[in-house]
Design a protein around this motif. Sequence first.
Motif, PDB file in Angstrom:
ATOM      1  N   PRO A   1     -26.649  16.006 -34.250  1.00 59.86           N
ATOM      2  CA  PRO A   1     -27.976  16.569 -33.730  1.00 59.86           C
ATOM      3  C   PRO A   1     -28.438  16.884 -32.367  1.00 59.86           C
ATOM      4  O   PRO A   1     -29.063  17.719 -31.917  1.00 59.86           O
ATOM      5  CB  PRO A   1     -28.942  15.432 -34.365  1.00 59.86           C
ATOM      6  CG  PRO A   1     -28.112  14.610 -35.337  1.00 59.86           C
ATOM      7  CD  PRO A   1     -26.653  14.827 -34.822  1.00 59.86           C
ATOM      8  N   GLN A   2     -27.940  15.915 -31.461  1.00 55.10           N
ATOM      9  CA  GLN A   2     -28.224  15.933 -30.098  1.00 55.10           C
ATOM     10  C   GLN A   2     -27.513  17.266 -29.295  1.00 55.10           C
ATOM     11  O   GLN A   2     -27.999  17.764 -28.582  1.00 55.10           O
ATOM     12  CB  GLN A   2     -27.844  14.464 -29.502  1.00 55.10           C
ATOM     13  CG  GLN A   2     -28.522  13.345 -29.983  1.00 55.10           C
ATOM     14  CD  GLN A   2     -29.952  13.542 -29.854  1.00 55.10           C
ATOM     15  OE1 GLN A   2     -30.582  14.085 -28.969  1.00 55.10           O
ATOM     16  NE2 GLN A   2     -30.767  12.934 -30.728  1.00 55.10           N
ATOM     17  N   GLY A   3     -26.315  17.257 -29.903  1.00 55.20           N
ATOM     18  CA  GLY A   3     -25.589  18.353 -29.307  1.00 55.20           C
ATOM     19  C   GLY A   3     -25.951  19.965 -29.915  1.00 55.20           C
ATOM     20  O   GLY A   3     -25.443  20.800 -29.025  1.00 55.20           O
TER      21      GLY A   3
END
Length: 310
Positions: free
Chosen positions: A258-260
Motif C-alpha cells: 500500500p505504501q509503494g
Amino acid sequence: MRPIGAILASVALLQLGSGLLNTLLAVTANEQGFSTARIGVIMSGFFVGFACGIFISGRLIRRMGHIRTFAFCAAVCASIALLHSLWVDPWAWMALRFLYGLSLVTLMTVTESWLNARAEKHERGRVFAMYMVVNLGGIALAQQLLRLSPGELLVLFSVSAILSCWALLPITISSRSQPHIPERAKSSLKKIIGFAPLAVATSALSGLAMGAFWAMAPLYASKLGFGLSEVGLLMSLTIVGAALAPLLVGLIMNLVGPQGMPVYMAVVLGLLATYAIYQVRHVSVLTAGGQAHFEPMAQSSHEIVEMIER
C-alpha cells in the motif's frame, strides 16, 4: 441481493440518463458554436454543483427522508435534461449544470447511505463492489445511447429525462422500508486532511484530471470529426478501462504494498505525461491553402508542403 436490488436498479437507470446527458452536452455545445473556453466553464458548472451539494444533501435527507429526497432530485434532473434542449444559451446551461450537480450528488448520497445501512459488515465490500460495477456499467452503456438518433438531439435529451424518471420506479415501488436517519456526524475537511493528508491530496489532483477528461474528451473527439456514435464508443471504452483498472491495481499492490502504490502510480503517470509532451513538441503545422493540417511526427520541410499543396 434482493434487499438492495431496487437501489441498484435505480442507480443503473440514473447513471444511464446522467452519462448520456454529460457527453451529449459537450458535443451539442460544440455544434452550437460555443467557444472551447465557454464549454469548459459550462461543464465545470456540474462539478461545482456536485461539490456544493455535499453541504445540502444531508439536510434534505434528514428533512424529507431517503425516498422523498430521491424522488425530488430525480424529478429535478429530468426537468433539467429537457431544459437544456429548450433553452440553448451558455449562461443558462451553466446554471442548469450547477443545479444538475447539486441534484445528482444528493441522489448519490441517498443511494450510498441506503446501501451502507442495508449491507451487513461482512458483506459491505462485496455490496459496494457491485454498486461500482452497476455505476460504471450504466455510464458506459449510456454512451451507446448516442446511436439512437444522432440527427435529432431533442430525442436524446428526452431519453435522458425519461431514464431519470424511470430511476424513480424501483425505489418507490419497493416494499422495503427506508433506513433510519442517524444523528449528523461532526466532521470537517481539516480533520480529514490531518487524518489522511496523502489521500486528500491524491483525491484532489485525481479530481482535477478526471473532471477535465469527462467534461472535455467528448468535445475533443467531436472537433477531430468523430460522429456521435464514435464519441460514444470512445467514452464507453474509457469507462470499461476504468472499471477493469482496479483489478490490475490490486495485483500491483500485492507486489509493492500500500505504501509503494502512490509512488508507483506517480512514476507511471509521470512517464505518460512526459511522452505526451514529447508528442506535442513533434507536431508540425502544415498549411494547404487556407486550412491548417496537423501531421504528428512529420517535419514541415519544403517537400512535404509542396506535396500537400498539390
